[in-house]
Design an enzyme around this catalytic site. Structure first.
Site, PDB file in Angstrom:
ATOM      1  N   SER A  74       6.144 -11.801  -3.684  1.00 55.86           N
ATOM      2  CA  SER A  74       5.615 -10.738  -2.835  1.00 55.86           C
ATOM      3  C   SER A  74       4.271 -10.253  -3.381  1.00 55.86           C
ATOM      4  CB  SER A  74       6.594  -9.567  -2.783  1.00 55.86           C
ATOM      5  OG  SER A  74       6.891  -9.131  -4.083  1.00 55.86           O
ATOM      6  N   GLU A 101       5.288 -13.246   5.873  1.00 58.46           N
ATOM      7  CA  GLU A 101       3.881 -13.455   5.507  1.00 58.46           C
ATOM      8  C   GLU A 101       3.770 -14.874   4.968  1.00 58.46           C
ATOM      9  OE1 GLU A 101       1.620  -9.460   3.959  1.00 58.46           O
ATOM     10  OE2 GLU A 101       3.195 -10.224   2.691  1.00 58.46           O
ATOM     11  N   ASN A 138       2.111  -5.415   1.230  1.00 58.50           N
ATOM     12  CA  ASN A 138       2.272  -4.667  -0.016  1.00 58.50           C
ATOM     13  C   ASN A 138       0.940  -4.184  -0.569  1.00 58.50           C
ATOM     14  OD1 ASN A 138       5.012  -4.804   0.041  1.00 58.50           O
ATOM     15  ND2 ASN A 138       5.195  -6.526  -1.367  1.00 58.50           N
TER      16      ASN A 138
END
Ligand code: 3H9
Length: 675
Positions: free
Chosen positions: A407, A440, A478
């Protein structure tokens, strides 16, 4: 230009056929053709009845959304439907695929409806922030129940044919693959029947209890949205007004929604979601790699959820763990999740067994040798990931794609650990990975075009909304979370409370605020684990074991049912930390919270665009809507900034001393938009 509408004579039946790919949307040319077709049928004494049907994959899927906001071109859809209904020769709608929105309304204007057994009928306008504006809210409750009309209009989910038939929306179900002939036979059968059944001539039965019960049952779901209430009001109006008064009422409500920001946001999202799948600079017909078998490394929450996505669409998965116990636990959780879905009636027991049978648990990485795609979902540590990818390089077959579910980490660095960086990319799933829609897809510097295109196509197959992101810390989602969290923490120090900041975010429409989110995720994630080292409020909370919901204590206190209450202890900790840092407490306004936690996200989004880490502003919107619960009716952070006014956003940022992205400044100065 040739008309998308043609006609055919079958004895004394005139068949009016629409062929307007991709979805037979009711654009001007289709409306003109329909009008001409019906006029032809009316004028020809040899025609006794008419059938309207569509070629291609679907019956009319609605008004043409691309026409909204542009100068109207006649004829108006309502006028076409009125003309069909007023016809003194019967008109039969022959429905296949998806009869949606204006398409459903055309069908309701016809005197009879016959449908393919696989068809669905519905009015999803509410999902575009609208209501069925061509008589749908007035005709549906006149032939079906108020309860169904509410469900169809205010929730917007399509109704399968069997239910539509049982509820009176459809008169007849055609035999499989026989719609065209069955429709002609039906038209022949009713050609002389009089009086003609017209929805507008029926009465809608008042049902105030159903309306109240519906409102109460869906209050949470409708929070913040304007369109559901307008849909409900129109259905209610149908039960007490004449048809023509009801149509006027519907029109007024429709136009209010159409001119509003919410519908603009939701329409933006409709196209943004579809646009996100497109990769700039790669031909849409590029040859894709076949993905027949997937490997997943890690059977934790993430690895298990990722596996389920593939198993659910029939793609076999080999899941690899290091320890038998962890592997068994992971497989057990997958089974439990599937069985839970079966218990709620969403899956049949045989589907559960089929999914589980396609799962191969393993303790051996070498078992991934025949996979076409391997996704790594181990914990976030660069060295661990690099070591793993180097090993995979020696195991997987040529042409296989290697993906990391990181991530945050640098996908190029991970790719460099292999001899084939062209097959490496990021596939960042959001937790719970079997539920959350966003994916993503992180394109590395060396990722091959066909590898990226393959994964984007695969995302659609597993029902994800995928967005291409570039390699940067936190990618799109993020990365934008980061300034929000930094500012939220600073605001605590300056005098705001967690409750105030969260309240502002929830009132804005977010599912939860930054501190509620920290409590849910676990405040201790990434904590240095030294209780004597207290450099932040978060350190102080962690040192006291206030790790979030799992400890029933975090930024809030929690009861056994995880209901939060403001924590006096947290207030003390903040106070104490503030005075030790020699900071003065001051009054913080809600507007300042918006400017510092939401405008900063927009600013980061603009930087992401400047650096080409996202292909387009709408991809950022899609990321935040599908990955983080940004309110749909605000269209995503970039769309919202456009509606706020970029000048105002820039001024708000500058007021607090933030360095504003050049792109944002330029657009604000030129009166431009991000989207
Ligand atoms: C309405 O009807 C208002 C009326 O009540 C009142 C008027 C007065 N218009 O989704 P896909 C395009 S509001 C224009 O990938 P699928 C779409 O952008 C409307 N374009 O295919 C895409 O283009 P591209 C109420 C439309 O097979 C392409 O078609 N109706 C429209 O996954 C393929 O779409 C709705 O809200 C449209 N109405 O799904 C239904 N619809 O290839 C909206 C689609 O360039 N549509 N396009 O990206 C859908 O739900 C799905 O498209 C459908 C097919 C289920 C039909």
């Amino acid at each position: 230009m040739t008309s998308p509408i043609t006609t055919e004579r079958h004895g004394d039946i005139l068949v009016i056929i629409s062929n307007s790919p991709p979805v037979n949307a009711l654009g001007a040319a289709v409306r003109q053709g329909l009008e001409a077709g019906v006029k032809q049928g009316l004028a020809d004494p040899a025609v006794k009845a008419m059938v309207i049907r569509c070629d291609g994959k679907t019956w009319f899927a609605g008004a043409d959304i691309t026409e909204f906001g542009k100068p109207p071109v006649g004829p108006d859809l309502r006028a076409v439907i009125d003309m069909i209904e007023a016809s003194d020769k019967p008109v039969v709608a022959a429905i296949h695929g998806t009869a949606l929105g204006g398409g459903c309304e055309v069908a309701l204007g016809c005197h009879y409806r016959i449908a393919d057994p696989m068809a669905v009928i519905g009015t999803p306008e509410v999902k575009l922030g609208l209501l069925p504006g061509a008589g749908g809210t007035q005709r549906i409750p006149r032939i079906a129940t108020v309860a169904l009309a509410l469900q169809m209009t205010a929730i917007g989910d399509p109704v399968p044919v069997a239910k539509a038939h049982a509820e009176g929306l459809i008169d007849r179900i055609a035999a499989p693959s026989a719609l065209a002939t069955d429709a002609i036979a039906f038209a022949t059968e009713i050609a002389d029947a009089r009086p003609l059944p017209r929805c507008s001539e029926q009465d809608a039965k008042a049902d105030p209890e159903a309306i109240e019960a519906f409102k109460a049952a869906n209050a949470k779901r409708f929070r913040g949205f304007e369109a559901p209430a307008a849909n409900i009001a129109c259905v209610e109006a149908a039960t007490r007004l004449s048809f023509s008064e009801g149509m006027t009422f519907e029109r007024t409500e429709f136009m209010k929604l159409m001119m509003g920001t919410q519908s603009a946001a939701q329409r933006h999202l409709f196209f943004a979601e579809r646009q996100a799948a497109k990769i700039d600079g790669i031909a849409p017909d590029i040859a894709l790699r076949p993905i027949k078998k997937v490997g997943v490394i890690g059977a934790g929450t993430m690895g298990g959820g990722i596996s389920m996505n593939f198993l659910s669409v029939g793609i076999p998965v080999t899941i690899v763990e290091m320890q038998q116990e962890a592997l068994d636990r992971g497989v057990g959780v997958i089974r439990k999740n599937y069985e839970g879905s079966a218990a709620r009636g969403r899956l049949k027991p045989e589907q559960v067994e089929a999914a589980m049978a396609a799962l191969t648990p393993s303790l051996n990485l070498a078992d991934l040798a025949d996979c076409d795609l391997v996704i790594e979902a181990v914990y976030e540590n660069m060295e661990v990931k690099k070591e793993l990818f180097a090993k995979l390089d020696g195991i997987v077959k040529q042409g296989a794609i290697l993906a990391s579910n990181t991530s945050y980490l640098n996908v190029d660095e991970i790719a460099a650990a292999t001899s084939r960086p062209d097959v490496v990319l990021g596939m960042h799933f959001f937790s719970p990975a079997n539920v959350m829609k966003l994916l993503e897809v992180v394109r590395g510097a060396k990722t091959a075009d066909d590898v990226l295109a393959t994964v984007m196509a695969l995302a659609k197959k597993i029902k994800k909304v995928a967005v291409v992101a570039g390699v940067c810390p936190g990618f799109i989602g993020n990365r934008m979370l980061s300034p929000r969290q930094i500012e939220a923490n600073k605001l605590l120090m300056e005098g705001a409370t967690p409750e105030q900041i969260d309240r502002v975010h929830v009132a804005f429409g977010m599912p939860m605020g930054p501190f509620q989110m920290s409590d849910l995720a676990g405040i201790d994630i990434g904590w240095h684990r030294d209780p004597t080292r207290i450099d932040s409020i978060r350190d102080a909370l962690c040192a006291e074991g206030r790790w979030g919901q799992k400890k029933q204590a975090g930024f809030y206190d929690y009861d056994d049912k995880r209901n939060p209450t403001p924590s006096p202890r947290v207030a003390e900790i903040i106070e104490d930390f503030r005075s030790r840092s020699n900071m003065a407490k001051r009054e913080i306004t809600d507007q300042e919270i918006v400017e510092r936690t939401l405008y900063t996200m927009v600013n980061e989004g603009a930087l992401i665009l400047e650096e080409k880490m996202a292909q387009r502003a709408s991809d950022i919107d899609v990321t935040w809507i599908f990955g983080y619960g940004w309110p749909v009716y605000r269209g995503g952070p970039m769309f919202w900034a456009d509606t706020e006014g970029l000048k105002k956003v820039v001024e708000g940022l500058e007021k607090h001393g933030f360095k504003v992205a050049q792109l944002l400044k330029d657009k604000a100065a030129s009166g431009g938009r991000l989207n």
